[in-house]
Design a protein around this motif. Structure first.
Motif, PDB file in Angstrom:
ATOM      1  N   CYS A  13       7.124  20.636  20.057  1.00  0.00           N
ATOM      2  CA  CYS A  13       8.146  19.636  20.720  1.00  0.00           C
ATOM      3  C   CYS A  13       7.476  18.734  21.420  1.00  0.00           C
ATOM      4  N   HIS A  15       3.208  12.629  16.951  1.00  0.00           N
ATOM      5  CA  HIS A  15       2.275  12.241  15.818  1.00  0.00           C
ATOM      6  C   HIS A  15       0.877  12.690  16.151  1.00  0.00           C
ATOM      7  N   ALA A  64      14.743   8.649  21.596  1.00  0.00           N
ATOM      8  CA  ALA A  64      16.203   8.488  20.953  1.00  0.00           C
ATOM      9  C   ALA A  64      17.479   9.329  21.964  1.00  0.00           C
ATOM     10  N   GLU A  65      16.842  10.278  22.596  1.00  0.00           N
ATOM     11  CA  GLU A  65      17.987  10.926  23.533  1.00  0.00           C
ATOM     12  C   GLU A  65      17.207  11.674  24.666  1.00  0.00           C
ATOM     13  N   ASN A  87      10.543   0.900  19.761  1.00  0.00           N
ATOM     14  CA  ASN A  87      11.085   1.865  18.754  1.00  0.00           C
ATOM     15  C   ASN A  87      11.220   1.396  17.644  1.00  0.00           C
ATOM     16  N   ASP A 113       1.774   2.982  18.275  1.00  0.00           N
ATOM     17  CA  ASP A 113       1.981   2.507  19.868  1.00  0.00           C
ATOM     18  C   ASP A 113       0.622   2.523  20.573  1.00  0.00           C
ATOM     19  N   MET A 124      24.952  15.904  19.480  1.00  0.00           N
ATOM     20  CA  MET A 124      24.644  17.102  18.944  1.00  0.00           C
ATOM     21  C   MET A 124      23.320  17.763  19.358  1.00  0.00           C
ATOM     22  N   GLN A 140      16.112  11.236  14.174  1.00  0.00           N
ATOM     23  CA  GLN A 140      16.270  10.826  15.666  1.00  0.00           C
ATOM     24  C   GLN A 140      17.524  12.077  15.846  1.00  0.00           C
ATOM     25  N   ARG A 141      17.229  12.419  17.429  1.00  0.00           N
ATOM     26  CA  ARG A 141      18.433  13.412  17.924  1.00  0.00           C
ATOM     27  C   ARG A 141      19.709  12.674  18.084  1.00  0.00           C
ATOM     28  N   GLY A 177       3.462   5.449  14.724  1.00  0.00           N
ATOM     29  CA  GLY A 177       2.246   5.872  14.823  1.00  0.00           C
ATOM     30  C   GLY A 177       1.224   4.941  15.532  1.00  0.00           C
TER      31      GLY A 177
HETATM   32  N1  LIG Z   1      21.532  15.350  22.073  1.00  0.00           N
HETATM   33  C1  LIG Z   1      20.519  16.132  22.040  1.00  0.00           C
HETATM   34  N2  LIG Z   1      19.586  15.983  22.866  1.00  0.00           N
HETATM   35  C2  LIG Z   1      18.398  16.510  22.609  1.00  0.00           C
HETATM   36  C3  LIG Z   1      18.014  17.370  21.712  1.00  0.00           C
HETATM   37  C4  LIG Z   1      19.119  17.317  20.571  1.00  0.00           C
HETATM   38  O1  LIG Z   1      19.058  17.935  19.390  1.00  0.00           O
HETATM   39  N3  LIG Z   1      20.376  16.687  20.708  1.00  0.00           N
HETATM   40  N4  LIG Z   1      16.820  17.852  21.470  1.00  0.00           N
HETATM   41  C5  LIG Z   1      15.913  18.227  22.617  1.00  0.00           C
HETATM   42  C6  LIG Z   1      14.731  18.173  22.240  1.00  0.00           C
HETATM   43  S1  LIG Z   1      14.317  19.895  21.765  1.00  0.00           S
HETATM   44  C7  LIG Z   1      13.769  17.283  22.188  1.00  0.00           C
HETATM   45  S2  LIG Z   1      11.995  17.643  22.101  1.00  0.00           S
HETATM   46  C8  LIG Z   1      14.172  16.127  22.662  1.00  0.00           C
HETATM   47  C9  LIG Z   1      13.429  14.807  21.999  1.00  0.00           C
HETATM   48  O2  LIG Z   1      14.024  13.752  22.490  1.00  0.00           O
HETATM   49  P1  LIG Z   1      13.554  12.184  21.938  1.00  0.00           P
HETATM   50  O3  LIG Z   1      11.996  12.220  22.104  1.00  0.00           O
HETATM   51  O4  LIG Z   1      14.414  11.298  22.147  1.00  0.00           O
HETATM   52  O5  LIG Z   1      13.495  12.812  20.312  1.00  0.00           O
HETATM   53  P2  LIG Z   1      13.834  12.121  18.956  1.00  0.00           P
HETATM   54  O6  LIG Z   1      15.551  12.220  18.988  1.00  0.00           O
HETATM   55  O7  LIG Z   1      13.252  12.803  18.071  1.00  0.00           O
HETATM   56  O8  LIG Z   1      13.618  10.734  19.140  1.00  0.00           O
HETATM   57  C10 LIG Z   1      12.392  10.540  18.687  1.00  0.00           C
HETATM   58  C11 LIG Z   1      12.250   8.811  18.805  1.00  0.00           C
HETATM   59  O9  LIG Z   1      11.048   8.256  18.719  1.00  0.00           O
HETATM   60  C12 LIG Z   1      11.042   7.401  17.821  1.00  0.00           C
HETATM   61  N5  LIG Z   1       9.615   7.148  17.124  1.00  0.00           N
HETATM   62  C13 LIG Z   1       9.335   7.871  16.019  1.00  0.00           C
HETATM   63  N6  LIG Z   1       8.115   7.579  15.815  1.00  0.00           N
HETATM   64  C14 LIG Z   1       7.837   6.535  16.624  1.00  0.00           C
HETATM   65  C15 LIG Z   1       6.446   5.903  16.918  1.00  0.00           C
HETATM   66  O10 LIG Z   1       5.592   6.104  16.224  1.00  0.00           O
HETATM   67  N7  LIG Z   1       6.616   5.015  17.977  1.00  0.00           N
HETATM   68  C16 LIG Z   1       7.584   4.745  18.671  1.00  0.00           C
HETATM   69  N8  LIG Z   1       7.753   3.803  19.754  1.00  0.00           N
HETATM   70  N9  LIG Z   1       9.000   5.445  18.685  1.00  0.00           N
HETATM   71  C17 LIG Z   1       8.859   6.375  17.361  1.00  0.00           C
HETATM   72  C18 LIG Z   1      12.366   7.505  16.647  1.00  0.00           C
HETATM   73  O11 LIG Z   1      12.575   6.386  16.058  1.00  0.00           O
HETATM   74  C19 LIG Z   1      13.410   8.116  17.886  1.00  0.00           C
HETATM   75  O12 LIG Z   1      14.081   7.012  18.267  1.00  0.00           O
HETATM   76  O13 LIG Z   1      15.449  15.725  22.885  1.00  0.00           O
HETATM   77  C20 LIG Z   1      15.995  16.935  23.460  1.00  0.00           C
HETATM   78  N10 LIG Z   1      17.557  16.316  23.772  1.00  0.00           N
END
Ligand SMILES: Nc1nc2c(c(=O)[nH]1)N[C@H]1C(S)=C(S)[C@@H](COP(=O)(O)OP(=O)(O)OC[C@H]3O[C@@H](n4cnc5c(=O)[nH]c(N)nc54)[C@H](O)[C@@H]3O)O[C@H]1N2
Ligand SMILES: Nc1nc2c(c(=O)[nH]1)N[C@H]1C(S)=C(S)[C@@H](COP(=O)(O)OP(=O)(O)OC[C@H]3O[C@@H](n4cnc5c(=O)[nH]c(N)nc54)[C@H](O)[C@@H]3O)O[C@H]1N2
Ligand code: SF4
Ligand code: SF4
Ligand code: SF4
Ligand code: SF4
Ligand code: SF4
Ligand SMILES: [Mo]
Lengths: 247, 290, 936
Positions: C148, C397, C184-185, C210, C231, C779, C774-775, C229
């Motif tokens: 995670c 990453h 994303a979330e 992003n 940043d 959901m 993205q999450r 990858g």
């Molecule tokens: N609604 C909702 N909420 C959740 C979850 C869910 O399933 N649903 N899951 C939970 C869990 S377990 C986790 S781990 C967290 C994760 O929450 P977030 O960290 O928000 O994870 P992701 O939704 O995977 O979004 C990753 C973001 O990183 C961006 N990204 C990808 N690669 C790069 C990059 O190299 N550089 C930059 N700057 N951006 C990049 C993507 O475009 C995406 O917007 O959310 C938690 N919250």
């Protein structure tokens, strides 16, 4: 009562901030939850676990992509529910009087006991704010949570629509848009709140706040004090000697 | 708009039925006895059948009676009144002709006027919809009236009137289409200063009442084909058949063609109509083939 | 005009009763008011008093009612009767289920405890599960953090003693410029949304970094559509610009960071690059008052950033010297970053200027004197109103650890950590790596493990490896392949157990992780591993016990199912010992409690675990006479003590004089007090202690009084990381614990003691396009789809393509594309998105479902056109000779977002490819209609 009141004492409605709405759908589901359990028939769902799930929702969030020449493309999330129009065409088309606009606050409601489910009001609404419930056969629409906003069994602070109460980003505001001093009216004045599709002549009470300009943060660059580590350390020594305690 | 079969059937059949009633009411030498009975039965089957179809379209058919309430503002309510009034008046008028072979002229005239008014109220339900630009034109009631009159004349075997009326109806239908085609999607931006705005994601992936009811559009090339068929069937073909010496046989075909043509045109009336709220669904509006 | 409006009841009672507990539709843990009518859940809304959500609630939270009545809920313990994957089960009693489990694992405990592995998903009871696994004696325990966000967590802990989310948050009330990297979330769902809303209402600015401009990034004032990858390059360029311009917080660096620490400059020394220490081992600085070396924490010492000392002909310089040399290197300039990141150098420079201007020219002051650990009295709290948040976009990453470090160093250079307007730690953080335990893996049959499984190594000596260098843990955490694997490597458990690398196991206990679907890096491979048999026809992974609450995809692959309750039917505790819900100015913890009773034969997993512990006679779970120590989890929450006076819950403990908080004896009425208070407890941090926590004596004393630690432990932020340097020294050949040759070069680079950047390690030159997920905000992973309301929002997913790819390949709406990666191929529906990095495609995560799972119809869109990217990812890195996990080489963080693909137009297939055989549902078919109203 299918004729519209000449004037309503207040104009209760929502102000929705498109600059801040992150498109999370919280308001959508809070609305579904509240209105399933409260006002009128539950908001039903058909084929809820199957191939073509559909259900009645009173508030839905669209998202749009905007492309302009010479600007980075962007997304706008766009929540939409009944706008409680002053000149509500949905009311005047209703044959039964089930649709009406309240004189005291301008809320547009459907009296479900009178609704025959003809669907005309949904046709008349330019915004797609009315949905016929497939199970009950009556028209459903945003009630502006009329059973919350005056509800004496609720604490004062909770007397606001479910969607407003739940919106995590604070993008939804509720108040009296007839009162120029109300917080919502002032927000509309400050932020250039606008009417949705004014050419439809519906005079919506709800207002939208437009997104602020994007991608125009400050430009310019920092002035270097040094180009290489040695120069930097020299600068650092000089800078430090000026700090209190520096020798 | 979603072309609901019940509504298409209703407007088509009841239009023809009220048209027939119109001609029966106006006729200074109306049929009497069994012939009258036959004509009136046909008219009532069409008009009432159509009305029944529309009642079943309701979400709460058992409450249909409430539709009489709001005649002051609602065209649907007015339609309820006019249609009931017409049917009542014409029932009396028809009973006179059938059972007493008496023509109560005044009743006939009023009934005929009411029949037209009924068709007008039906048309106004659509024409009043600012939200559906294709419908929101005086051509809509004119077209409905012309089609109803033509169909009625055809059914009433008023050949002399039927041929020009059919051609008029055809012309109005054509005008309605062409005028509708000239409409361009206008209206203020959903978001101010938004360059090109495109629906990115709908609020719900699947269908909902709104997309089902209002975001229906028919593919252009299908529409064109169907228009040609509808127009030919509803106006020139029956007119031609009437002009031919064929008596009941050609007359019968003329009626069938005409009804089929109107049904097709009515389908298009809905299927081609764009509701403004479809703008919110943008590119996700469904394009379905015929 | 008097109107004949119908009479309306404007004050209908909303419910008979409100029960306040904690949401669990995700890990954010908001407070909820559950409105009850006639004993049933009628409506759920946010709890206004709750520290996390302050009344708001997200879509998932509001849909909780559809979760507790979901037809997918499991109904009774299940024992597999058909082959794995067949979905053939029989219902058994709990007694039989527990007996069976004990009969499998007791012999393992008595002979080879490592053959039992216990891994948990996103649960919030890791202090219990960890304790249990420790008592069992297996080294093989971790939660899901390794796939995670361990990069984020470990980089934060190693750099500054805390990271984002549970460890720290922006000072939302005061910040003026907010940078959001790769989110994303996030877990902190509602607080981030509330924070962004408040920031914008105050006229603050937000910058979104992003590749994809949805959600938070859509409302960001500025968007940097960075190439995935890269940043690290962007951040290092910002640092480069700030250093060159001298726009850094020198006073902060000198006082609160290890910038002035002297490093051993003797290239021949085994300690080269490690802090110079005094005889007692305390690192040294040059005291500006005397020009002489002094211990960093000496009273009154004024550390000199540019101090040097010459000893035995060798000049030892400060970390600051190293920083200047490193960060000023042209390889980290804005111009160098422009190409790889896709961000024009001018924009990078402008952002650097904006950061400096906001931090220094718009500095804020709070009239609050405070005293630091050197006895220095500060008259005011000076704030740098720049805040940052980041998550998996950086974390997921294979260069994520170093990128996250760079980000923290950027914050530190601006003085923007623990100062007003910047980032604030949430108690019990800050807590430096050396305040945490070390990892442990030594067990003896029948005995508990020698210490907690997970921790923070100081160097190679703390690795969990055998004398031959082989890993002690199944997931290879804390081996040379993942030295700082602070959360374990859950994504490697099944692949390693299957490969027998480093060894085979017997029984795998999984809890709350959908490993046969969306949470494994390669779905089809994982399914094959779970079903593969050896030459005797036995499964290669012989036994799998799984606890889930719903009919997930993984059910079909377990041998014994322990059905859990839903979140409204059980006790839980959100503990300071574990993953608390504190705020920057508040200590807080919370509980869940059964607001409704289950109507099925299900039991809370924690209580089941406690019962298993008792049956196994695990120390800590039985009394001296061998009888069960705790009746259930509620009993454990109330009475367990980690250290004397410190238990799972900090509120309403007992002292000799009555109720107390923090430290205190167990209190039988504790849970009732929580319930009466709305399910949570909070305690305000004194004003003097609210900022500068790592160095603030008032905070340190407060922390001790609360029981976070037993003595004050001020520390310095480690811009230069000694633990990393120790591993790098080993990679350079120094010291006696040496890495295997094939890892040496990678380690030398990845273990750089100052933040660095290297290209992601996923070897995929022929695959030019980055593929991300993205999450969706509405959901939660796989379980949103069983929720009748939520699934209508995301019934299926599309792959979004940028305009460049869309146009180049002539895609049109309704088209499908074939995506190929080094690991597999999928065929999926596509759509256009302009607001997207031109080299990136993406989709919503975990919408795709397997037919037959989640009580959905087999033709549910989730299972026909919905899809996962996971089929394209692999646990092992492509192009390596040996099995190398597709992870960050420092922490073992799964590198989900390193994925690269090729994309081409495809004929529309009947449904998304690959299609899997339908699963047989363990629950009855779902209803066709819903009209949910409990109070008719
Ligand atoms: N609604 C909702 N909420 C959740 C979850 C869910 O399933 N649903 N899951 C939970 C869990 S377990 C986790 S781990 C967290 C994760 O929450 P977030 O960290 O928000 O994870 P992701 O939704 O995977 O979004 C990753 C973001 O990183 C961006 N990204 C990808 N690669 C790069 C990059 O190299 N550089 C930059 N700057 N951006 C990049 C993507 O475009 C995406 O917007 O959310 C938690 N919250
Ligand atoms: N492609 C791609 N894959 C990813 C990610 C990504 O970004 N992209 N993100 C990864 C990350 S960070 C994570 S955390 C994982 C998440 O992946 P998982 O941890 O597998 O997440 P879930 O789908 O939430 O599965 C958790 C399981 O817990 C079950 N469950 C829910 N509530 C309860 C309960 O109360 N009790 C019990 N016992 N079980 C319950 C659910 O039914 C489900 O089967 O996905 C990973 N997979
Ligand atoms: S809850 Fe607020 S932020 Fe979320 S979609 Fe609705 S209006 Fe937008
Ligand atoms: S938004 Fe639509 S439903 Fe609401 S008042 Fe206006 S026209 Fe009527
Ligand atoms: S659907 Fe109901 S509310 Fe709408 S117009 Fe018909 S009767 Fe009136
Ligand atoms: S005001 Fe009430 S009914 Fe209207 S959208 Fe909001 S929650 Fe729904
Ligand atoms: S963010 Fe939403 S799902 Fe997560 S705990 Fe809070 S309300 Fe529940
Ligand atoms: Mo996660």
């Amino acid at each position: 009562m299918t004729t519209l009141p000449d004037k309503t004492d207040r104009k209760l409605g929502l102000v929705i901030d498109l600059d801040t709405c992150v498109g999370c759908h919280a308001c959508v589901v809070a609305c579904k939850g509240w209105n399933t359990e409260n006002y009128g028939a539950p908001l039903s769902d058909q084929d809820p676990y199957g191939a073509d799930p559909t259900g009645t929702f009173l508030n839905r969030v669209h998202s749009y992509e905007i492309t302009e020449p010479d600007a980075a493309p962007r997304l706008v999330h766009f929540p939409k529910s009944c706008l409680h129009c002053d000149d509500a065409p949905c009311v005047t088309v209703c044959p039964t009087g089930a649709s009406y606009k309240r004189v005291e606050d301008g809320i547009v409601l459907v009296n479900e006991a009178d609704c025959i489910g003809c669907g005309l009001c949904a046709w008349a609404c330019p915004y797609g704010a009315r949905e016929l419930d497939a199970a009950e056969g009556v028209m459903k629409k945003c009630t502006l949570c009329v059973d919350r906003i005056y509800n004496e069994t609720l604490p004062e602070e909770d007397r606001e629509p479910a969607c407003v109460r739940t919106c995590p980003a604070g993008a939804r505001h509720f108040g009296d848009l007839a009162d120029p001093d109300s917080a919502v009216s002032q927000l509309v004045a400050e932020r250039g709140g606008y009417d949705l599709l004014p050419e439809q002549g519906t005079k919506p009470v709800n207002k939208y706040l437009p997104p602020r300009a994007r991608d125009c943060g400050p430009s310019g660059a920092l002035t270097p004090v040094a180009e290489d580590p040695r120069g930097f350390l020299g600068w650092l020594d000089r800078a430090l000697s000026k700090l209190p305690g520096g020798s | 708009m979603h072309p609901a079969p019940s509504i298409i059937l209703f407007t088509t059949l009841s239009g023809a039925g009220f048209g027939l009633l119109f001609w029966l009411g106006l006729d200074s030498t109306p049929p009497t006895g069994w012939v009258a009975f036959a004509f009136f039965t046909l008219a009532y089957l069409l008009a009432v059948g159509g009305l029944m179809a529309s009642v079943f379209h309701l979400g709460q058919p058992r409450r249909a009676i409430k539709a009489f309430r709001e005649w002051r503002s609602s065209w649907l309510s007015r339609e309820a009144w006019t249609s009931t009034a017409t049917l009542t008046l014409m029932a009396l008028y028809g009973a006179g002709l059938t059972f007493a072979a008496t023509r109560i002229g005044a009743l006939g005239f009023i009934g005929a006027a009411m029949a037209l008014l009924t068709v007008f109220t039906t048309a106004m339900i659509y024409a009043q919809m600012r939200t559906v630009p294709r419908w929101n034109t005086p051509l809509t009631p004119l077209k409905f009236l012309a089609i109803s009159l033509a169909g009625g004349a055809l059914l009433a075997a008023k050949t002399a009137f039927a041929i020009p009326l059919l051609l008029l109806a055809g012309a109005l239908q054509l005008a309605h289409w062409l005028m509708g085609d000239r409409l361009t999607e206008t209206g203020s931006a959903l978001v101010p200063n938004s360059g090109t705005l495109r629906a990115f994601e709908p609020p719900h992936i699947g269908d909902n009442y709104l997309t089902h009811e209002m975001a229906f559009t028919v593919a252009r090339r299908h529409a064109l084909k169907l228009r040609v068929i509808a127009l030919l069937l509803m106006a020139p073909l029956p007119a031609l058949l009437l002009a031919l010496p064929g008596g009941h046989v050609t007359g019968g075909f003329a009626v069938l063609f005409h009804i089929a043509g109107v049904l097709a045109a009515r389908w298009l009336f809905f299927a081609e109509a764009q509701h403004v709220q479809a703008r919110f669904y943008g590119t996700h509006a469904r394009t379905e083939s015929v | 005009m008097p109107k004949d409006q119908p009479g309306l009841d404007m004050s209908p009672p909303v419910s008979d009763e409100v029960r306040r507990t904690t949401c669990y539709m995700c890990a954010c843990r908001c407070g909820i008011n559950v409105h009850m009518k006639a004993g049933k859940v009628a409506y759920i809304e946010g709890n206004r008093d709750h520290p996390v959500n302050k009344g708001v609630l997200c879509a998932k939270g509001s849909a909780g009612i559809m979760q507790v009545n979901a037809p997918s809920r499991l109904r009774a313990p299940l024992r597999r009767v058909g082959p794995r994957g067949s979905g053939e089960f029989e219902e058994i009693t709990w007694d039989a289920a527990l007996d069976l489990a004990v009969s499998w694992i007791r012999p393992l405990r008595d002979s080879a405890p490592e053959k039992f592995a216990f891994f948990t998903g996103r649960d919030q009871s890791q202090s219990l599960t960890g304790l249990w696994a420790q008592a069992f004696g297996t080294p093989n325990y971790a939660a899901h953090g390794g796939f995670c966000s361990v990069n984020m967590a470990a980089a934060g802990i190693y750099t500054m003693g805390g990271a984002f989310w549970e460890f720290g948050q922006p000072d939302w009330e005061r910040t003026k410029l907010f940078l959001l990297f790769g989110v994303a979330e996030d877990h902190d769902s509602n607080p981030i949304k509330m924070g962004i809303g408040r920031l914008k209402a105050r006229g603050g600015r937000m910058v979104g970094i992003n590749p994809i401009r949805t959600g938070y990034n859509a409302v960001a004032d500025d968007w940097f559509g960075i190439t995935p990858g890269t940043d690290g390059l962007l951040i290092l360029a910002l640092i480069h610009e700030l250093m060159r311009a001298g726009r850094i917080d020198l006073d902060y660096l000198a006082r609160f960071t290890n910038a002035p620490i002297l490093l051993n400059g003797d290239q021949k020394s085994n300690d080269h690059g490690l802090p110079l220490t005094d005889d007692g081992g305390t690192p040294l600085v040059i005291d500006r008052r005397t020009g002489q070396p002094a211990p960093w924490n000496g009273q009154g010492v004024e550390p000199d950033l540019t101090g040097t000392i010459r000893r035995a002909g060798i000049t030892h310089r400060t970390v600051m010297h190293e920083m200047a040399t490193h960060f000023m290197d042209p390889q980290w300039s804005a111009d160098a970053a422009e190409g790889p990141t896709g961000i024009p150098a001018a924009r990078i420079r402008a952002l650097a200027a904006d950061l400096a201007r906001t931090a220094f020219d718009e500095a804020i002051e709070i009239d609050q004197p405070w005293t630091d650990f050197r006895g220095h009295r500060h008259q005011k709290m000076i704030g740098r109103p720049v805040s940052v948040h980041a998550m998996r976009g950086i974390s997921a990453h294979s260069n994520g650890f170093q990128t996250a470090r760079a980000l923290h160093v950027l914050q530190i250079l601006l003085g923007a950590v623990e100062t007003p307007g910047s980032m604030r730690f949430k108690p019990p953080y800050p807590k430096p790596w050396h305040g945490h335990p070390k990892p442990h893996a030594a067990g003896k049959p029948g005995q508990p493990l020698d210490g907690p499984h997970l921790g923070y190594p100081a160097g190679p000596d703390d690795l969990l490896i055998n004398p031959d260098g082989s890993p002690k843990r199944l997931d290879k955490a804390y081996s040379w392949e993942a030295p700082l694997a602070a959360h374990g490597l859950m994504h490697m458990v099944i692949p390693n157990a299957h490969a027998g690398d480093p060894y085979r196991i017997d029984t795998l206990l999984l809890y709350m992780a959908n490993m046969a679907w969306n949470s494994s890096m390669n779905t089809d491979d994982t399914i094959a591993m779970l079903t593969e048999t050896d030459e005797n026809g036995d499964y290669v992974i012989p036994r799998i016990i799984y606890s889930d609450a719903y009919a997930s995809e993984t059910i079909a692959y377990a041998d014994l199912i322990l059905p859990d309750t839903t979140y409204l039917e059980r006790h839980d505790c959100i503990s300071l010992l574990d993953r608390p819900i504190c705020e920057g100015d508040q200590v807080a913890d919370a509980i869940r409690w059964p607001v409704i009773q289950p109507d099925r034969d299900v039991r809370p997993f924690q209580s089941v675990l406690i019962a298993l512990g008792a049956r196994l006679g695990l120390p800590g779970f039985v009394t001296e006479d061998g009888s069960p120590k705790y009746a259930d989890y509620a009993d454990y929450i109330t009475n367990h003590e980690r250290r004397p006076g410190v238990g799972p819950l900090a509120g309403w403990r007992m002292s000799e004089t009555g109720l107390t908080q923090g430290r205190g004896a167990p209190n039988a009425g504790q849970i009732d007090s929580y319930i009466a208070n709305g399910g949570f407890w909070t305690h305000e941090i004194p004003a003097e202690a609210q900022f500068f926590k790592p160095w603030n004596t008032a905070y340190q004393d407060f922390a001790v009084s609360m029981g976070f630690y037993d003595a004050p432990q001020p520390y310095l932020f480690e811009i230069w990381s000694p633990p990393l340097r120790r591993f790098q020294l080993a990679a350079e050949g120094k010291g006696d614990r040496q890495p295997p040759e094939h890892l040496r070069a990678d380690l030398a680079r990845a273990m750089a003691p100052l933040p660095t950047w290297y290209a992601p390690l996923y070897g995929a030159e022929d695959y030019p396009v980055h593929a991300l997920t993205q999450r969706p905000m509405a959901m939660y992973h796989s379980w949103g789809s069983q929720n009748a309301w939520l699934r209508q929002i995301h019934t299926s997913n599309l792959l979004y393509l940028p305009t460049a790819i869309w146009d180049a390949q002539g895609f049109a709406e309704g088209d499908w594309a074939r995506l190929t990666s080094p690991h597999g191929e999928i065929t999926v529906p596509v759509a256009l998105m302009a607001a997207l990095n031109p080299h990136t495609v993406w989709t919503w995560n975990a919408i795709g479902k397997r037919k037959g799972a989640w009580a959905l119809d087999g033709d549910a869109p989730e299972a026909t056109t919905g899809f996962l990217l996971n089929h394209l990812i692999g646990e092992c890195r492509p192009g390596t000779q040996t099995r190398r996990s597709n992870s960050d080489p420092v922490t073992g963080q799964a590198a989900w977002f390193d994925l690269r693909v090729r994309i081409e137009k495809a004929d529309p297939p009947e449904g998304a490819r690959p299609a899997f055989a339908p699963l047989r549902s363990p629950v009855p078919a779902a209803p066709r209609h819903l009209r949910w109203k409990v109070g008719r």
